[in-house]
Structure formats: C-alpha cells, structure tokens
Scaffold this motif. Structure first.
Motif, PDB file in Angstrom:
ATOM      1  N   ASP A   1       0.876  -1.174   0.000  1.00 28.36           N
ATOM      2  CA  ASP A   1       0.000   0.000   0.000  1.00 28.36           C
ATOM      3  C   ASP A   1       0.911   1.221   0.000  1.00 28.36           C
ATOM      4  OD1 ASP A   1      -2.768  -1.197   0.359  1.00 28.36           O
ATOM      5  OD2 ASP A   1      -1.711  -2.100   2.043  1.00 28.36           O
TER       6      ASP A   1
ATOM      7  N   VAL B   1       1.778   5.563  -1.404  1.00 28.97           N
ATOM      8  CA  VAL B   1       1.696   6.800  -2.147  1.00 28.97           C
ATOM      9  C   VAL B   1       3.008   6.861  -2.913  1.00 28.97           C
ATOM     10  CG1 VAL B   1       1.429   9.292  -2.051  1.00 28.97           C
ATOM     11  CG2 VAL B   1       0.331   7.857  -0.318  1.00 28.97           C
TER      12      VAL B   1
ATOM     13  N   THR C   1      -5.088   0.709   2.287  1.00 31.30           N
ATOM     14  CA  THR C   1      -5.298   1.859   1.424  1.00 31.30           C
ATOM     15  C   THR C   1      -4.214   2.896   1.699  1.00 31.30           C
ATOM     16  OG1 THR C   1      -6.967   3.421   0.633  1.00 31.30           O
ATOM     17  CG2 THR C   1      -6.801   3.142   3.013  1.00 31.30           C
ATOM     18  N   PHE C   2      -4.326   4.069   1.053  1.00 29.12           N
ATOM     19  CA  PHE C   2      -3.358   5.150   1.248  1.00 29.12           C
ATOM     20  C   PHE C   2      -4.044   6.483   0.997  1.00 29.12           C
ATOM     21  CE2 PHE C   2      -3.192   3.743  -3.125  1.00 29.12           C
ATOM     22  CZ  PHE C   2      -3.269   4.924  -3.849  1.00 29.12           C
ATOM     23  N   ASN C   3      -3.374   7.539   1.443  1.00 31.87           N
ATOM     24  CA  ASN C   3      -3.881   8.882   1.223  1.00 31.87           C
ATOM     25  C   ASN C   3      -2.686   9.822   1.154  1.00 31.87           C
ATOM     26  OD1 ASN C   3      -5.086  11.585   1.657  1.00 31.87           O
ATOM     27  ND2 ASN C   3      -6.951  10.440   2.153  1.00 31.87           N
ATOM     28  N   ALA C   4      -2.711  10.725   0.185  1.00 32.43           N
ATOM     29  CA  ALA C   4      -1.571  11.618  -0.021  1.00 32.43           C
ATOM     30  C   ALA C   4      -1.492  12.732   1.016  1.00 32.43           C
ATOM     31  CB  ALA C   4      -1.619  12.227  -1.420  1.00 32.43           C
TER      32      ALA C   4
ATOM     33  N   ALA D   1      -3.512  13.410   4.883  1.00 34.28           N
ATOM     34  CA  ALA D   1      -4.607  13.156   5.817  1.00 34.28           C
ATOM     35  C   ALA D   1      -4.085  13.190   7.250  1.00 34.28           C
ATOM     36  CB  ALA D   1      -5.243  11.801   5.524  1.00 34.28           C
TER      37      ALA D   1
ATOM     38  N   LEU E   1      -6.885   7.761   9.006  1.00 34.79           N
ATOM     39  CA  LEU E   1      -7.137   6.864   7.882  1.00 34.79           C
ATOM     40  C   LEU E   1      -7.483   5.480   8.409  1.00 34.79           C
ATOM     41  CD1 LEU E   1      -7.114   6.955   4.769  1.00 34.79           C
ATOM     42  CD2 LEU E   1      -4.779   6.054   4.853  1.00 34.79           C
TER      43      LEU E   1
ATOM     44  N   THR F   1       4.317   6.325   7.220  1.00 35.18           N
ATOM     45  CA  THR F   1       3.953   7.733   7.122  1.00 35.18           C
ATOM     46  C   THR F   1       5.165   8.650   7.041  1.00 35.18           C
ATOM     47  OG1 THR F   1       2.842   9.545   8.290  1.00 35.18           O
ATOM     48  CG2 THR F   1       3.781   7.808   9.641  1.00 35.18           C
TER      49      THR F   1
ATOM     50  N   SER G   1      -1.115  16.651   8.885  1.00 35.63           N
ATOM     51  CA  SER G   1      -1.468  16.053   7.595  1.00 35.63           C
ATOM     52  C   SER G   1      -0.229  15.603   6.833  1.00 35.63           C
ATOM     53  CB  SER G   1      -2.243  17.066   6.748  1.00 35.63           C
ATOM     54  OG  SER G   1      -2.634  16.496   5.522  1.00 35.63           O
TER      55      SER G   1
ATOM     56  N   PRO H   1       1.369  12.205   3.846  1.00 37.38           N
ATOM     57  CA  PRO H   1       1.123  10.977   3.087  1.00 37.38           C
ATOM     58  C   PRO H   1       1.158   9.766   4.013  1.00 37.38           C
ATOM     59  CG  PRO H   1       2.760  12.360   1.989  1.00 37.38           C
ATOM     60  CD  PRO H   1       2.566  12.922   3.364  1.00 37.38           C
TER      61      PRO H   1
END
Length: 241
Positions: A82, A84, A137-140, A142, A145, A165, A216, A218
């Motif tokens: 998982d 970014v 999953t991932f988030n650029a 946040a 999560l 992270t 915030s 990635p």
C-alpha cells in the motif's frame, strides 16, 4: 431404574452434532522494530515457539523493492503493498512454519530507502494458508485513515495492522482495542514513520480501526487476519441400564 423397564436406555452424546472445539490461543511470542537509512537490521529477538512471522517495511520509494532476509534463512512472501508512490510505501511480508529460535534478526537492504522495519512473531497459528482476510489503502494528505473493513472467518484470529507515514506531527494512535507493539517516529533524512499493532478477537466480527495523528501527511495503512490453530474434539459415550 427397576426391572419393569422394558427398553434399553441408551444416551448418546454425539459431539459431531454438539462439537467441542479445542482451540489453542494465539499468542504474541516476540516483536521488534528498528529505523535507519539503508541496510537495516533489527535487534535480535527470541522467536522460539512462533508459527507465523509478519514484517512491516515502511520506506520512502515505493517504486522498487529492496532485499528482505533473516539470519534463519526463511523464505518471505509479500502480502501487501500500500503506497503513495515515490513518497511513502507500506510493505507487508510473512512466513509460516518458519525456522525460529534465539538471536533472530531481520534485515532490509536498499540504498535510499529511509526505511523503518517492524516484526511480530506469533504462535499457535495454522501452518498452511494462514492469512485469512486483508485490506489496505493510502492517502496523499490526511490526519486519520482506516485500512478498510475485514471480517475474520473464525473466532480467535489475530489481526495485525500497520502504518507507514511521513507524518511530522509525532506519534500515531490506533483505536478499536489494538495493542501497539513497536513504533518509530518519522525523521527527515533518516527514516519513515512506522507503527505495528495487533488485536486478538474472541468472537469474529468486522473490524476497521482508525489510525490518527496530528499533522497532515502521506499515509499508507494495512490490516490482515491470521487463523489460529485448532482441532475439533469429537466422540461419544453410552450410558446403558
């Protein structure tokens, strides 16, 4: 009962109909974590009694993989990636029926990886096809999560969750009753942030923990469940009069 009894009384308890299940409790045998820039070796642990070992690798470059080895010459299977891309990646590897023992170390080698590694060794798991459910999953950018819900297929499974992270806001937290084993804070120019946690469920139920932090960044998260070892006890006894 007297002689007037005209029928043979037979009481049969069939445990095939009312199964008595003897299931070994999954246990966390040992764990360790380490952070560094390139070739990264963990502190030695005693994995005696472990039937399953999972390794989390949090690194900067999720485009190419490095080399994962241990000093017991085990073979490692990649479970999830998982990421970014080219920012942060969360790799998960495992072995089952591993060679275990004292002085067990794990090494991830890759130039420029800025990696952190977490290891958990677990006992009393099935040795064939141990991984049950998984999600990630991932988030650029946040500050919290979830990896996505999973529902273990049987009672007593251990659920292992991890996060990679570039968070600069300090420690990462996780809810839903998970116990953190090892955690490394992100350090620019040195290593990614990483954390591993586990939960042993009594009764199987859907689970989707939330990772949270203050700044915030990635993030890539994952969770997966491992089946416990167990045997079905069965049989019957007969009472006659």
């Amino acid at each position: 009962m007297g002689i007037s009894m005209k029928k043979l009384i037979v009481i049969i308890f069939l445990f095939l109909l009312l199964p008595c299940i003897t299931q070994a409790q999954v246990t966390v045998v040992a764990h360790t974590g380490r952070a560094g820039v390139n070739g990264l070796a963990t502190t030695a642990i005693n994995t005696t009694g472990a039937t399953f070992i999972a390794i989390q690798i949090a690194e900067y470059d999720g485009v190419t993989f490095g080399t994962l080895t241990d000093n017991k010459s085990n073979t490692w299977t990649q479970l999830r990636v998982d990421k970014v891309s080219a920012t942060v990646a969360n790799y998960t590897y495992y072995c089952s029926s591993c060679t275990v023992g004292t002085g067990h170390t794990f090494t991830y080698s890759k130039t420029g990886s800025f990696a952190a590694v977490n290891v958990i060794a677990v006992g009393n798991t099935v040795t064939s096809s141990p991984v049950d459910q998984q999600n990630g999953t991932f988030n650029a950018a946040a500050t919290s999560l979830q990896p996505g819900s999973i529902t273990p297929g049987q009672n007593g499974e251990i659920i292992i969750a991890s996060i990679a992270t570039t968070n600069t806001g300090g420690a990462v937290a996780i809810n839903s009753g998970f116990v953190i084993t090892d955690a490394t804070t992100f350090s620019a120019g040195s290593n990614q942030g990483a954390m591993m946690a586990y939960l042993i469920q009594g009764s199987a139920a859907a689970i989707n923990p939330t990772f949270s932090w203050s700044s915030s960044a990635p993030i890539a998260v994952t969770q997966f469940s491992i089946k416990p070892s167990g045997t079905n006890g069965g049989g019957f006894f007969i009472l006659t009069q």
